[in-house]
Design an enzyme around this catalytic site. Structure first.
Site, PDB file in Angstrom:
ATOM      1  N   TYR A 112      -2.401  -4.431  -8.487  1.00 25.67           N
ATOM      2  CA  TYR A 112      -1.719  -3.124  -8.592  1.00 25.67           C
ATOM      3  C   TYR A 112      -2.427  -2.200  -9.575  1.00 25.67           C
ATOM      4  O   TYR A 112      -2.423  -0.977  -9.398  1.00 25.67           O
ATOM      5  CB  TYR A 112      -0.223  -3.312  -8.922  1.00 25.67           C
ATOM      6  CG  TYR A 112       0.494  -3.864  -7.708  1.00 25.67           C
ATOM      7  CD1 TYR A 112       0.763  -5.224  -7.583  1.00 25.67           C
ATOM      8  CD2 TYR A 112       0.797  -3.032  -6.634  1.00 25.67           C
ATOM      9  CE1 TYR A 112       1.365  -5.730  -6.436  1.00 25.67           C
ATOM     10  CE2 TYR A 112       1.389  -3.538  -5.482  1.00 25.67           C
ATOM     11  CZ  TYR A 112       1.658  -4.890  -5.376  1.00 25.67           C
ATOM     12  OH  TYR A 112       2.224  -5.394  -4.234  1.00 25.67           O
ATOM     13  N   HIS A 123       9.709   1.552  -0.710  1.00 27.62           N
ATOM     14  CA  HIS A 123       8.986   0.335  -1.123  1.00 27.62           C
ATOM     15  C   HIS A 123       8.568   0.410  -2.583  1.00 27.62           C
ATOM     16  O   HIS A 123       7.682  -0.325  -3.006  1.00 27.62           O
ATOM     17  CB  HIS A 123       7.750   0.129  -0.240  1.00 27.62           C
ATOM     18  CG  HIS A 123       8.105  -0.323   1.146  1.00 27.62           C
ATOM     19  ND1 HIS A 123       7.181  -0.352   2.162  1.00 27.62           N
ATOM     20  CD2 HIS A 123       9.267  -0.748   1.694  1.00 27.62           C
ATOM     21  CE1 HIS A 123       7.758  -0.801   3.270  1.00 27.62           C
ATOM     22  NE2 HIS A 123       9.048  -1.041   3.015  1.00 27.62           N
TER      23      HIS A 123
HETATM   24  N1  APR Z   1      -4.021   9.512  10.560  1.00 27.17           N
HETATM   25  C1  APR Z   1      -2.908   8.995  11.151  1.00 27.17           C
HETATM   26  N2  APR Z   1      -2.652   7.664  11.239  1.00 27.17           N
HETATM   27  C2  APR Z   1      -3.557   6.839  10.681  1.00 27.17           C
HETATM   28  C3  APR Z   1      -4.731   7.296  10.038  1.00 27.17           C
HETATM   29  C4  APR Z   1      -4.936   8.701   9.987  1.00 27.17           C
HETATM   30  N3  APR Z   1      -6.017   9.245   9.404  1.00 27.17           N
HETATM   31  N4  APR Z   1      -5.424   6.217   9.596  1.00 27.17           N
HETATM   32  C5  APR Z   1      -4.700   5.122   9.938  1.00 27.17           C
HETATM   33  N5  APR Z   1      -3.587   5.493  10.608  1.00 27.17           N
HETATM   34  C6  APR Z   1      -2.518   4.638  11.126  1.00 27.17           C
HETATM   35  C7  APR Z   1      -2.998   3.336  11.752  1.00 27.17           C
HETATM   36  O1  APR Z   1      -3.296   3.532  13.124  1.00 27.17           O
HETATM   37  C8  APR Z   1      -1.775   2.434  11.546  1.00 27.17           C
HETATM   38  O2  APR Z   1      -0.869   2.561  12.636  1.00 27.17           O
HETATM   39  O3  APR Z   1      -1.728   4.259  10.033  1.00 27.17           O
HETATM   40  C9  APR Z   1      -1.115   2.996  10.294  1.00 27.17           C
HETATM   41  C10 APR Z   1      -1.291   2.108   9.075  1.00 27.17           C
HETATM   42  O4  APR Z   1      -0.598   0.926   9.322  1.00 27.17           O
HETATM   43  P1  APR Z   1      -0.450  -0.140   8.142  1.00 27.17           P
HETATM   44  O5  APR Z   1      -1.772  -0.340   7.486  1.00 27.17           O
HETATM   45  O6  APR Z   1       0.289  -1.312   8.715  1.00 27.17           O
HETATM   46  O7  APR Z   1       0.471   0.601   7.056  1.00 27.17           O
HETATM   47  P2  APR Z   1       2.036   0.776   7.078  1.00 27.17           P
HETATM   48  O8  APR Z   1       2.555   0.912   8.478  1.00 27.17           O
HETATM   49  O9  APR Z   1       2.351   1.857   6.119  1.00 27.17           O
HETATM   50  O10 APR Z   1       2.554  -0.631   6.469  1.00 27.17           O
HETATM   51  C11 APR Z   1       3.942  -0.740   6.252  1.00 27.17           C
HETATM   52  O11 APR Z   1       3.593  -2.896   5.231  1.00 27.17           O
HETATM   53  O12 APR Z   1       2.308  -4.179   3.872  1.00 27.17           O
HETATM   54  C12 APR Z   1       3.491  -3.489   3.939  1.00 27.17           C
HETATM   55  O13 APR Z   1       4.663  -2.534   2.172  1.00 27.17           O
HETATM   56  C13 APR Z   1       3.499  -2.381   2.928  1.00 27.17           C
HETATM   57  O14 APR Z   1       4.408  -0.171   3.140  1.00 27.17           O
HETATM   58  C14 APR Z   1       3.571  -1.122   3.770  1.00 27.17           C
HETATM   59  C15 APR Z   1       4.178  -1.624   5.061  1.00 27.17           C
END
Ligand code: APR
Length: 228
Positions: free
Chosen positions: A54, A106
């Site tokens: 972190y 979160h």
């Molecule tokens: N513009 C729009 N979407 C994007 C971009 C971009 N430039 N870059 C990536 N993405 C999309 C990807 O296609 C994907 O669907 O963002 C999403 C990221 O997904 P994750 O990495 O799974 O992140 P998130 O959905 O926020 O994860 C949810 O999981 O690990 C836990 O607590 C953590 O808050 C997090 C939660």
């Protein structure tokens, strides 16, 4: 015309600000094991490792600037005739830096939590095991982040917002982590229209009526224009 909009954002909205997402190619969960750095068990086993994880994310977030998507949502919140509620799964402070009010379900990198008394305070950039709590003095400071297996924050408030909204948008989230991934169903149940903005299809794309495919810094500002 929508009266109340609820927006859920995920790591994808901060990707163009230089912050890593979790599940994209080379993402955070490709570099670190979730069980080691994002669970209470991992923290109990090796608090120094978790604090290092972190501390690294805090240092990266401190260098990041809000992008056009964060700025567009803050503008929507300022100028829209109805209510705009932004719920984020992200722990960076880019929505706030863009001038928006946001609900951190979160937790937040900028916050520290005392595992002994529950007191919260502004997290220093670098935290270490035995971090003293300013309120009770116990060396039980931890990142104020909701780890896997812990209850997300503000769920009652979020559910009330979902039941009262007539437009729900999800931006930059893979739709793989609950309860956030279930918000679209709750919004549909409440009769809301639903739209997803993402680079590609997500695990919950099937539940959304509309989709805007493309980078958030492009699709979010143009979406906001259609509402103002
Ligand atoms: N513009 C729009 N979407 C994007 C971009 C971009 N430039 N870059 C990536 N993405 C999309 C990807 O296609 C994907 O669907 O963002 C999403 C990221 O997904 P994750 O990495 O799974 O992140 P998130 O959905 O926020 O994860 C949810 O999981 O690990 C836990 O607590 C953590 O808050 C997090 C939660």
């Amino acid at each position: 015309m929508a009266e109340k909009i609820v927006i859920l954002t995920g790591a994808g909205i901060s990707a163009e600000s230089g912050l890593g997402t979790f599940r994209d190619e080379g993402g955070l969960w490709a570099q670190h094991r979730i069980e080691d750095v994002a669970t209470p068990e991992g923290f109990a086993k090796d608090p120094a490792l978790v604090h290092r994880f972190y501390n690294m994310r805090r240092a990266e977030a401190a260098k990041a600037q809000p992008n056009a998507a964060h700025l567009a949502l803050a503008r929507l919140q300022r100028e829209f005739s109805g209510e705009v509620v932004i719920v984020t799964q992200n722990v960076d402070a880019l929505h706030e830096a863009a001038g928006a009010e946001v609900i951190h379900m979160h937790g937040a990198l900028a916050s520290a939590l005392c595992a002994a008394c529950g007191h919260r305070w502004g997290a220093p950039l670098v935290m270490a095991p035995g971090e003293p709590c300013p309120a009770c003095g116990a060396g039980a400071g931890r990142p104020d982040i909701v780890w896997f297996g812990e209850m997300p924050y503000f769920m009652e408030q979020i559910e009330d917002h979902l039941l009262g909204c007539d437009l729900f948008a999800a931006i930059g989230t893979s739709g793989q982590v609950y309860p956030a991934a279930g918000f679209v169903q709750q919004a549909r149940y409440a009769g809301a229209r639903t739209i997803e903005m993402n680079l590609r299809d997500s695990d919950s794309s099937h539940a959304f009526e509309d989709h805007l495919i493309g980078p958030a810094s492009k699709v979010v500002p143009s979406w906001v224009e259609t509402l103002l």
